[in-house]
Design a protein around this motif. Sequence first.
Motif, PDB file in Angstrom:
ATOM      1  N   GLU A  33       0.845  -1.184   0.000  1.00 57.95           N
ATOM      2  CA  GLU A  33       0.000   0.000   0.000  1.00 57.95           C
ATOM      3  C   GLU A  33       0.890   1.247   0.000  1.00 57.95           C
ATOM      4  O   GLU A  33       1.934   1.272   0.660  1.00 57.95           O
ATOM      5  CB  GLU A  33      -0.876   0.011   1.255  1.00 57.95           C
ATOM      6  CG  GLU A  33      -1.985   1.044   1.193  1.00 57.95           C
ATOM      7  CD  GLU A  33      -2.957   0.898   2.370  1.00 57.95           C
ATOM      8  OE1 GLU A  33      -4.141   1.142   2.190  1.00 57.95           O
ATOM      9  OE2 GLU A  33      -2.512   0.537   3.481  1.00 57.95           O
ATOM     10  N   PHE A  34       0.488   2.251  -0.775  1.00 63.18           N
ATOM     11  CA  PHE A  34       1.189   3.538  -0.766  1.00 63.18           C
ATOM     12  C   PHE A  34       0.362   4.488   0.076  1.00 63.18           C
ATOM     13  O   PHE A  34      -0.735   4.877  -0.296  1.00 63.18           O
ATOM     14  CB  PHE A  34       1.331   4.081  -2.194  1.00 63.18           C
ATOM     15  CG  PHE A  34       2.375   5.147  -2.330  1.00 63.18           C
ATOM     16  CD1 PHE A  34       2.356   6.287  -1.524  1.00 63.18           C
ATOM     17  CD2 PHE A  34       3.406   5.019  -3.256  1.00 63.18           C
ATOM     18  CE1 PHE A  34       3.320   7.261  -1.644  1.00 63.18           C
ATOM     19  CE2 PHE A  34       4.378   5.999  -3.390  1.00 63.18           C
ATOM     20  CZ  PHE A  34       4.337   7.126  -2.576  1.00 63.18           C
ATOM     21  N   LEU A  35       0.909   4.820   1.243  1.00 61.66           N
ATOM     22  CA  LEU A  35       0.162   5.630   2.189  1.00 61.66           C
ATOM     23  C   LEU A  35       0.764   7.021   2.259  1.00 61.66           C
ATOM     24  O   LEU A  35       1.981   7.167   2.251  1.00 61.66           O
ATOM     25  CB  LEU A  35       0.243   4.957   3.558  1.00 61.66           C
ATOM     26  CG  LEU A  35      -0.712   5.483   4.618  1.00 61.66           C
ATOM     27  CD1 LEU A  35      -1.746   4.425   4.918  1.00 61.66           C
ATOM     28  CD2 LEU A  35       0.050   5.818   5.874  1.00 61.66           C
ATOM     29  N   ALA A  36      -0.115   8.038   2.284  1.00 64.88           N
ATOM     30  CA  ALA A  36       0.397   9.404   2.448  1.00 64.88           C
ATOM     31  C   ALA A  36      -0.199  10.006   3.704  1.00 64.88           C
ATOM     32  O   ALA A  36      -1.374   9.809   4.002  1.00 64.88           O
ATOM     33  CB  ALA A  36       0.035  10.256   1.241  1.00 64.88           C
ATOM     34  N   ASP A 202      -2.406   5.400  -2.192  1.00 62.02           N
ATOM     35  CA  ASP A 202      -3.598   4.559  -2.212  1.00 62.02           C
ATOM     36  C   ASP A 202      -4.531   4.975  -1.087  1.00 62.02           C
ATOM     37  O   ASP A 202      -5.720   4.696  -1.108  1.00 62.02           O
ATOM     38  CB  ASP A 202      -3.224   3.085  -1.999  1.00 62.02           C
ATOM     39  CG  ASP A 202      -2.326   2.593  -3.116  1.00 62.02           C
ATOM     40  OD1 ASP A 202      -2.616   2.874  -4.286  1.00 62.02           O
ATOM     41  OD2 ASP A 202      -1.313   1.937  -2.789  1.00 62.02           O
ATOM     42  N   LYS A 203      -3.938   5.605  -0.055  1.00 60.79           N
ATOM     43  CA  LYS A 203      -4.742   6.025   1.092  1.00 60.79           C
ATOM     44  C   LYS A 203      -4.081   7.260   1.695  1.00 60.79           C
ATOM     45  O   LYS A 203      -2.860   7.302   1.854  1.00 60.79           O
ATOM     46  CB  LYS A 203      -4.805   4.911   2.127  1.00 60.79           C
ATOM     47  CG  LYS A 203      -5.675   5.238   3.331  1.00 60.79           C
ATOM     48  CD  LYS A 203      -5.957   3.985   4.164  1.00 60.79           C
ATOM     49  CE  LYS A 203      -4.865   3.714   5.172  1.00 60.79           C
ATOM     50  NZ  LYS A 203      -5.108   2.513   5.983  1.00 60.79           N
ATOM     51  N   VAL A 204      -4.891   8.277   2.005  1.00 65.11           N
ATOM     52  CA  VAL A 204      -4.357   9.485   2.624  1.00 65.11           C
ATOM     53  C   VAL A 204      -4.853   9.558   4.059  1.00 65.11           C
ATOM     54  O   VAL A 204      -6.050   9.437   4.321  1.00 65.11           O
ATOM     55  CB  VAL A 204      -4.800  10.751   1.854  1.00 65.11           C
ATOM     56  CG1 VAL A 204      -4.391  12.001   2.614  1.00 65.11           C
ATOM     57  CG2 VAL A 204      -4.186  10.762   0.466  1.00 65.11           C
ATOM     58  N   VAL A 205      -3.910   9.711   4.983  1.00 62.23           N
ATOM     59  CA  VAL A 205      -4.255   9.891   6.391  1.00 62.23           C
ATOM     60  C   VAL A 205      -4.120  11.368   6.720  1.00 62.23           C
ATOM     61  O   VAL A 205      -3.042  11.936   6.559  1.00 62.23           O
ATOM     62  CB  VAL A 205      -3.324   9.047   7.302  1.00 62.23           C
ATOM     63  CG1 VAL A 205      -3.582   9.362   8.771  1.00 62.23           C
ATOM     64  CG2 VAL A 205      -3.519   7.572   7.023  1.00 62.23           C
ATOM     65  N   VAL A 206      -5.214  11.993   7.154  1.00 61.72           N
ATOM     66  CA  VAL A 206      -5.179  13.425   7.447  1.00 61.72           C
ATOM     67  C   VAL A 206      -4.987  13.626   8.947  1.00 61.72           C
ATOM     68  O   VAL A 206      -5.705  13.037   9.765  1.00 61.72           O
ATOM     69  CB  VAL A 206      -6.486  14.118   6.992  1.00 61.72           C
ATOM     70  CG1 VAL A 206      -6.431  15.607   7.311  1.00 61.72           C
ATOM     71  CG2 VAL A 206      -6.699  13.904   5.509  1.00 61.72           C
ATOM     72  N   PRO A 211      -1.654  18.969  19.250  1.00 64.41           N
ATOM     73  CA  PRO A 211      -1.064  17.636  19.088  1.00 64.41           C
ATOM     74  C   PRO A 211      -1.792  16.843  18.008  1.00 64.41           C
ATOM     75  O   PRO A 211      -3.013  16.790  18.012  1.00 64.41           O
ATOM     76  CB  PRO A 211      -1.242  17.011  20.459  1.00 64.41           C
ATOM     77  CG  PRO A 211      -2.372  17.743  21.100  1.00 64.41           C
ATOM     78  CD  PRO A 211      -2.356  19.116  20.539  1.00 64.41           C
ATOM     79  N   ALA A 212      -1.004  16.248  17.132  1.00 62.70           N
ATOM     80  CA  ALA A 212      -1.571  15.609  15.950  1.00 62.70           C
ATOM     81  C   ALA A 212      -2.292  14.323  16.304  1.00 62.70           C
ATOM     82  O   ALA A 212      -1.824  13.518  17.112  1.00 62.70           O
ATOM     83  CB  ALA A 212      -0.461  15.316  14.954  1.00 62.70           C
ATOM     84  N   THR A 213      -3.464  14.179  15.700  1.00 58.97           N
ATOM     85  CA  THR A 213      -4.149  12.910  15.789  1.00 58.97           C
ATOM     86  C   THR A 213      -4.820  12.663  14.436  1.00 58.97           C
ATOM     87  O   THR A 213      -4.943  13.580  13.633  1.00 58.97           O
ATOM     88  CB  THR A 213      -5.161  12.911  16.952  1.00 58.97           C
ATOM     89  OG1 THR A 213      -5.614  11.589  17.171  1.00 58.97           O
ATOM     90  CG2 THR A 213      -6.340  13.821  16.647  1.00 58.97           C
ATOM     91  N   VAL A 214      -5.222  11.426  14.175  1.00 59.25           N
ATOM     92  CA  VAL A 214      -5.776  11.121  12.859  1.00 59.25           C
ATOM     93  C   VAL A 214      -7.198  11.647  12.761  1.00 59.25           C
ATOM     94  O   VAL A 214      -8.057  11.310  13.580  1.00 59.25           O
ATOM     95  CB  VAL A 214      -5.753   9.600  12.589  1.00 59.25           C
ATOM     96  CG1 VAL A 214      -6.426   9.289  11.260  1.00 59.25           C
ATOM     97  CG2 VAL A 214      -4.326   9.093  12.596  1.00 59.25           C
TER      98      VAL A 214
END
Lengths: 253, 261
Positions: A33-36, A202-206, A211-214
């Motif tokens: 998987e190509f994850l961004a 293939d999937k983008v995680v924003v 503090p960063a969270t998904v």
Amino acid sequence: MSKPLLSMEGVSKAYSADAQILRDVTFQQGTNEFLAIVGPSGCGKTTMLRCISALMRPDSGVVFHEGQTFDDPPPWLSIVFQDYNRSLFPWLSVRRNVEQGLRDVAKSERDDRVSEALAAVKLDHAADLYPWQLSGGMQQRCALARSIVSAPRLLLLDEPFASVDAQTRIDLQDLVMDICERMSLSALLVTHDIDEAVFMADKVVVLSTRPATVVEEIPIDLPRPRDQLTTKETPEFLHLRHKVYTLVRQQAQ
Amino acid sequence: MPRDIRLRALFWQTGTVLLLLALWQWAAVAHPAPYLPSLKPVALAYLSLLKPGNFMDTVFPSLSRLAVGFGVAVALGTVVGIALGYLRWLDPWIRPVLEYLRFVPTVAILPAALLLFGATDTMRIFVIAFGSVFPVLLAAIDGARRGNTLLLDVARVLKFSLAEKLFRVVLPGALPSIFAGVRIALSIGLVMMVISELIAANDGLGFYILRNQRLFQTANVYAGVLMLGTIGLILTLGLLSIEKRVLAWHRGWRGLSDARS
């Protein structure tokens, strides 16, 4: 039985009490998987990458690579850093730099594999030059060759195209996608460039601001191979781009 | 450098040397004094120092002590300095001692060394090494500490062992700094070499100069001093040429020179 290639489970990290960087980050990446990962600038993407690669230990939560935890970067993982200027060994030639990516490999086989990697990034003509004799894009291709020469399973890309000019960036994007395709590599791209994330992944995680969270995981089901012109003109691309862009902008407000 | 500028520089350099020599000769002839011989006997004494017999009794012992002492200092200073610079947690423990020792005038170690080792070659080598180790050590610590931390991350990802991190990442990165330290160490080493031969010695350049001073052989005294200058010059030029070769990447990287030179 098959465990995900990479699994972040509730990962948090703070540098001090009032500087929390990551809060309860959870997502998974499958094999091939190509994850961004995108997010507002300064949201802690690099810290996350350091936790993923086990260069840094999270305060809480666990990072699993195929179900295992690691105190040091797993041997099948490699990283391309943003700062190509400082991530190459300036005292070694291009060929010797790439050679450093191969451990415990017999000399004869090593030469062949280094040549292959150099050919893959179209740098075979510059093998005997030193990093300071190369342009920025060529230096980053050298770093890329060093990362793929060991045939890793997971390629981490830490804003690898952020410090090069626009044309070079486009060439490098195509090159990386092509290499991942041919070597069936899984890649995790950390970037602040939404176009780039949607175009390549293939999937983008924003991520949210610090503090960063998904915030959301968005599957990108654009057909491959993707083309800089035609793919970016399709309604699907524009729709996904719009969606990710809106999410990121909401975070920044 | 363009050719005519280089020629002009050469002209002025030679001119200055000739002028000083002429001044010396004029002073020696116009105001004859036992402590100021004319150029001719000094030149003859200088040349006789290069004759095989004299060379082996005078210049060679000095050079071999310097080679061993200076070599030990460079090797020790580099290895220990790299390790200390890399292992940052050691720093608070080691630093006060180092900062204290560096301010001890190295010449003052001579009587103590004489007590410790007697009037031996070991004593002289020790004194030379002691004097020249500190600039190398401090430069190596500094170079290792200011090194590129991203490259250490790269090394971790590439599975470098500790020794590989030290000698293939930290050391090359610290070399520019170390070479600067080595150049200072060389001049200190030369001083310590002469001084160590002024006490209870029976060969070497220091001994030669001191004995001829006592015998009022002033031409020989000056010849010895000039020989020391020659040695310093040759060693420095040698060092610079090694540095130029080893640090070619650094000059290019810094953009201080173009790719061809």
